[in-house]
Scaffold this active site. Structure first.
Site, mmCIF file in Angstrom:
data_model
loop_
_atom_site.group_PDB
_atom_site.id
_atom_site.type_symbol
_atom_site.label_atom_id
_atom_site.label_comp_id
_atom_site.label_asym_id
_atom_site.label_seq_id
_atom_site.Cartn_x
_atom_site.Cartn_y
_atom_site.Cartn_z
ATOM 1 N N ASP A 135 25.421 89.244 58.265
ATOM 2 C CA ASP A 135 26.005 89.281 56.917
ATOM 3 C C ASP A 135 26.869 88.059 56.617
ATOM 4 O O ASP A 135 27.374 87.920 55.504
ATOM 5 C CB ASP A 135 26.811 90.572 56.726
ATOM 6 C CG ASP A 135 25.919 91.809 56.775
ATOM 7 O OD1 ASP A 135 24.696 91.665 56.591
ATOM 8 O OD2 ASP A 135 26.441 92.916 57.017
ATOM 9 N N ARG B 218 28.862 94.353 44.534
ATOM 10 C CA ARG B 218 28.569 95.493 45.401
ATOM 11 C C ARG B 218 29.509 95.483 46.602
ATOM 12 O O ARG B 218 29.769 96.531 47.197
ATOM 13 C CB ARG B 218 27.126 95.407 45.932
ATOM 14 C CG ARG B 218 26.061 95.743 44.932
ATOM 15 C CD ARG B 218 24.691 95.775 45.604
ATOM 16 N NE ARG B 218 24.817 96.405 46.907
ATOM 17 C CZ ARG B 218 24.213 95.990 48.014
ATOM 18 N NH1 ARG B 218 23.415 94.960 47.991
ATOM 19 N NH2 ARG B 218 24.383 96.622 49.145
ATOM 20 N N CYS C 229 19.995 95.963 49.474
ATOM 21 C CA CYS C 229 19.613 94.543 49.481
ATOM 22 C C CYS C 229 18.162 94.393 49.921
ATOM 23 O O CYS C 229 17.694 95.115 50.798
ATOM 24 C CB CYS C 229 20.487 93.773 50.455
ATOM 25 S SG CYS C 229 22.076 93.301 49.772
ATOM 26 N N ARG D 27 12.692 97.369 55.342
ATOM 27 C CA ARG D 27 13.886 98.080 55.832
ATOM 28 C C ARG D 27 13.489 99.504 56.203
ATOM 29 O O ARG D 27 13.731 100.446 55.462
ATOM 30 C CB ARG D 27 15.013 98.026 54.796
ATOM 31 C CG ARG D 27 15.449 96.601 54.538
ATOM 32 C CD ARG D 27 16.712 96.506 53.734
ATOM 33 N NE ARG D 27 17.887 96.930 54.481
ATOM 34 C CZ ARG D 27 19.132 96.817 54.032
ATOM 35 N NH1 ARG D 27 19.345 96.304 52.851
ATOM 36 N NH2 ARG D 27 20.147 97.226 54.756
ATOM 37 N N LYS E 112 33.541 97.668 53.468
ATOM 38 C CA LYS E 112 32.452 98.334 52.741
ATOM 39 C C LYS E 112 31.611 99.193 53.676
ATOM 40 O O LYS E 112 31.358 100.370 53.400
ATOM 41 C CB LYS E 112 31.549 97.276 52.075
ATOM 42 C CG LYS E 112 30.227 97.834 51.556
ATOM 43 C CD LYS E 112 29.385 96.772 50.873
ATOM 44 C CE LYS E 112 28.445 96.011 51.748
ATOM 45 N NZ LYS E 112 27.201 96.706 52.133
ATOM 46 N N ASN E 113 31.138 98.593 54.769
ATOM 47 C CA ASN E 113 30.164 99.304 55.596
ATOM 48 C C ASN E 113 30.787 100.449 56.410
ATOM 49 O O ASN E 113 30.064 101.326 56.879
ATOM 50 C CB ASN E 113 29.389 98.317 56.481
ATOM 51 C CG ASN E 113 28.449 97.464 55.639
ATOM 52 O OD1 ASN E 113 28.179 97.778 54.474
ATOM 53 N ND2 ASN E 113 27.961 96.361 56.200
#
Ligand code: EPU
Length: 428
Positions: free
Chosen positions: A305, A397, A117, A122, A22-23
């Site tokens: 994570d 997600r 999230c 952030r 994903k990232n």
């Protein structure tokens, strides 16, 4: 909205295939707009965060061709408006990568402040510091970040904190800036290296990705390429922990074992058997789990994570364990939900003290964010009785077909539609 209903207590066994990261995908897809010809990207995970990025690309004017479930072709050459609309950008944090990519392409970008999230403040101050060093003026008005430059130029940039997002964004803007950019105290995550490899295959000049000093010499042109995204380190780690939590025997396929070393090491410390194969890892547990302490850190440290998933495993271990969250200010919001399943966890700021309870019990719970949702899923699989997880859109997600993959390993998990009346009850 759907929920997962899990009957716990089944041992996971068999093989599971890991999807693309994903990232990495959410950085590489925006980067395609820097190319002067189409890119074909393979091993794209079919998850909602990635769908949002593809939607943004399409709304910007890129032509998207779906070749198969995990491959798309992107032709961003027709994009003329460097503006990312609010309704899309606010849905995910990585939409701010369009700032770097559009800046690199047009020397101008307008992107709504990112969502994503929610686990503490952030900020994007390090992204902004990087853009400014490259000769960009930034304004923040009405929830939009506007970045403008007459001409981007290379510069030394020392990041005050190790930030994945800032490292990505600066790389995206710097690849076409005039001269040399040196990012010091850069993030070293596997997805940073993957992005660098992708940009280099397009013709960029990048050295040092994977170390804390990345040197980028700007080039005038980047061309389209075919590129395959690396496997998802965190999805793989999540299945590894699920196997250990259910006393299972699971071979996690399509992984890069080197990316999983910090997770494997912690599982071995807890008494789990790990066998490294070329592109797979076999995880076996006989049911006895030792206590352990862990501290999350930027790569190559233990990934934040994976922190919530490990809290479940440590709850099933014998003795007292301590988790120190070293990346985010507030990543223990899921603990209240885990307590409803019988966990005994005390949180004080960034530290959680976990008393092993031997077993967890099923309960109705809510996913508060992506990895919290993954943790509750593991707790449900390992626990006695039935667990119902609401707000599974958070889980989706980042995990492709998680219910299908878990079922193929022997889990009893169903996706159930929540009746309208229940949705209403939640809303009020
Ligand atoms: N930070 C600042 N200023 C900045 C940027 C970050 O102070 O300008 C701080 C943050 O507040 C945090 C730390 O630096 O305390 C690290 O933040 P980072 O920028 O590295 O996080 P991110 O880029 O927003 C990515 C992942 C997250 C993952 C973190 C840390 C993506 C799309 N997201 O976020 O992934 O937790 O790095 O590894 O790559 C997830 O996948 O579940 C997820 C949340």
């Amino acid at each position: 909205m759907d929920k997962f209903v899990i009957s716990g207590g089944y041992r996971l066994s068999g093989e599971v295939e890991i999807s693309g990261a994903k990232n990495a995908a959410v950085a590489i897809l925006p980067a395609t707009i820097l190319a002067e010809s189409p890119c074909r990207i393979e091993n794209i995970p079919n998850i909602s965060d990635v769908m949002i990025i593809i939607d943004i690309l399409s709304k910007l004017g890129a032509k998207i061709k779906h070749i198969n479930r995990s491959t798309i072709e992107i032709d961003g050459t027709h994009i003329t408006q460097p503006v990312v609309p609010y309704d899309l950008a606010r849905r995910m944090r990585a939409s701010c990568y369009f700032l770097g990519a559009l800046l690199g392409r047009f020397s101008h970008a307008q992107v709504s402040m990112p969502g994503g999230c929610d686990f503490g403040v952030r900020p994007i101050d390090q992204h902004i510091k990087g853009f400014e060093a490259l000769g960009t003026s930034i304004t923040l008005e009405y929830g939009m970040v506007e970045a403008h430059s007459m001409a981007l130029h290379g510069s030394p940039i020392y990041l005050d904190v190790v930030s994945v997002g800032a490292t990505v964004n600066i790389m995206l803007a710097a690849v076409k800036a005039k001269g040399l950019t040196v990012i010091e105290n850069a993030a070293k995550e596997p997805h940073i290296v993957d992005l660098a490899n992708f940009l280099s295959s397009m013709g960029a000049d990048i050295r040092g990705a994977g170390t804390d000093v990345i040197k980028i010499r700007g080039v005038d042109h980047l061309h389209g390429v075919t590129y395959s995204i690396i496997p998802d380190q965190i999805e793989a780690g999540t299945y590894m922990v699920a196997a250990a939590a259910t006393h299972g025997d699971v071979t996690v396929r399509n992984v890069i074992p080197k990316h999983l070393e910090s997770i494997s090491a912690k599982l071995i410390e807890m008494g789990v058997t790990i066998e490294e194969l070329d592109d797979a890892i076999r995880v076996k547990s006989n049911g006895h789990l030792n206590r352990a302490n862990l501290k999350t850190m930027p790569h190559p440290g233990f990934p934040t994570d994976m922190q919530p998933q490990m809290a479940v495993l440590l709850s099933l271990a014998e003795g007292t364990s301590i988790i120190t969250e070293g990346v985010w200010d507030n990543r223990f919001r899921y603990v209240d939900e885990l307590k409803r399943m019988g966990a005994n966890i005390q949180v004080d700021g960034k530290i959680a003290v976990i008393e092993g309870v031997g077993h967890l019990t099923g309960a109705p719970v809510k996913a508060t964010d992506l990895r919290a949702g993954a943790a509750l899923l593991i707790a449900g699989l390992a626990g006695h009785g039935v667990t119902e997880i609401e707000d599974i859109q958070h889980i989706e997600r980042g995990y492709e077909d998680v219910d299908v993959k878990m079922r193929s390993l022997g889990a009893e998990i169903k996706r159930v539609q929540t009746p309208e009346s229940e949705n209403f009850a939640t809303a009020v």
